[in-house]
Design a protein around this motif. Structure first.
Motif, PDB file in Angstrom:
ATOM      1  N   ASN A   4      34.947  42.921  46.099  1.00 48.68           N
ATOM      2  CA  ASN A   4      33.925  43.712  46.788  1.00 48.68           C
ATOM      3  C   ASN A   4      33.862  45.138  46.245  1.00 48.68           C
ATOM      4  O   ASN A   4      32.789  45.718  46.121  1.00 48.68           O
ATOM      5  CB  ASN A   4      34.190  43.733  48.291  1.00 48.68           C
ATOM      6  CG  ASN A   4      33.930  42.389  48.935  1.00 48.68           C
ATOM      7  OD1 ASN A   4      33.265  41.528  48.355  1.00 48.68           O
ATOM      8  ND2 ASN A   4      34.470  42.194  50.115  1.00 48.68           N
ATOM      9  N   LYS A   5      35.025  45.702  45.915  1.00 43.05           N
ATOM     10  CA  LYS A   5      35.074  47.056  45.358  1.00 43.05           C
ATOM     11  C   LYS A   5      34.358  47.108  44.012  1.00 43.05           C
ATOM     12  O   LYS A   5      33.558  48.012  43.759  1.00 43.05           O
ATOM     13  CB  LYS A   5      36.520  47.499  45.196  1.00 43.05           C
ATOM     14  CG  LYS A   5      36.673  48.885  44.632  1.00 43.05           C
ATOM     15  CD  LYS A   5      38.139  49.253  44.491  1.00 43.05           C
ATOM     16  CE  LYS A   5      38.267  50.623  43.872  1.00 43.05           C
ATOM     17  NZ  LYS A   5      39.658  51.013  43.690  1.00 43.05           N
ATOM     18  N   THR A  57      42.865  37.707  50.496  1.00 45.57           N
ATOM     19  CA  THR A  57      42.302  38.891  51.139  1.00 45.57           C
ATOM     20  C   THR A  57      42.235  40.056  50.161  1.00 45.57           C
ATOM     21  O   THR A  57      41.207  40.734  50.049  1.00 45.57           O
ATOM     22  CB  THR A  57      43.141  39.280  52.367  1.00 45.57           C
ATOM     23  OG1 THR A  57      43.213  38.163  53.251  1.00 45.57           O
ATOM     24  CG2 THR A  57      42.538  40.461  53.092  1.00 45.57           C
ATOM     25  N   ALA A  58      43.317  40.286  49.449  1.00 45.95           N
ATOM     26  CA  ALA A  58      43.338  41.370  48.460  1.00 45.95           C
ATOM     27  C   ALA A  58      42.338  41.093  47.345  1.00 45.95           C
ATOM     28  O   ALA A  58      41.646  42.003  46.878  1.00 45.95           O
ATOM     29  CB  ALA A  58      44.738  41.539  47.885  1.00 45.95           C
ATOM     30  N   ARG A  77      38.903  41.950  48.573  1.00 46.37           N
ATOM     31  CA  ARG A  77      38.691  43.400  48.621  1.00 46.37           C
ATOM     32  C   ARG A  77      38.420  43.962  47.228  1.00 46.37           C
ATOM     33  O   ARG A  77      37.525  44.783  47.041  1.00 46.37           O
ATOM     34  CB  ARG A  77      39.901  44.101  49.236  1.00 46.37           C
ATOM     35  CG  ARG A  77      39.942  44.035  50.741  1.00 46.37           C
ATOM     36  CD  ARG A  77      40.943  45.022  51.326  1.00 46.37           C
ATOM     37  NE  ARG A  77      42.249  44.962  50.706  1.00 46.37           N
ATOM     38  CZ  ARG A  77      43.279  44.255  51.158  1.00 46.37           C
ATOM     39  NH1 ARG A  77      43.145  43.533  52.244  1.00 46.37           N
ATOM     40  NH2 ARG A  77      44.433  44.271  50.521  1.00 46.37           N
TER      41      ARG A  77
END
Length: 85
Positions: free
Chosen positions: A19-20, A12-13, A16
């Motif tokens: 995506n960032k 999950t991290a 993220r």
């Protein structure tokens, strides 16, 4: 770093962060100067312009863990302690 090399990365991290980074690169397309800089820089390096967008989309947590293991030696990691005067 030690935990990441032992147990891998939290998916999950990792998602993220990917995506960032992807969003940051896409936002940079709003700048004509950045687009020109990227086109020229990638051309001189022999790369396809904006190929990093495809690379970011393709990388997996396993790829990152493998690269970390190849480039980070536990014997060469240092810790800096900063204390106020």
């Amino acid at each position: 770093l030690a935990a990441a090399t032992r147990g891998g990365f939290d998916p999950t991290a990792f998602g993220r962060l990917r995506n960032k980074l992807h969003g940051s690169l896409l936002r940079a397309l709003d700048s004509p100067e950045h687009v020109a800089f990227t086109l020229v820089g990638e051309t001189f390096r022999g790369c396809r312009p904006f190929a990093e967008l495809e690379l970011i989309a393709a990388i997996t947590p396993a790829d990152l863990a493998r690269r970390l293991e190849e480039h980070v030696a536990p014997s060469q990691v240092a810790v800096a302690v900063v204390r106020p005067l």
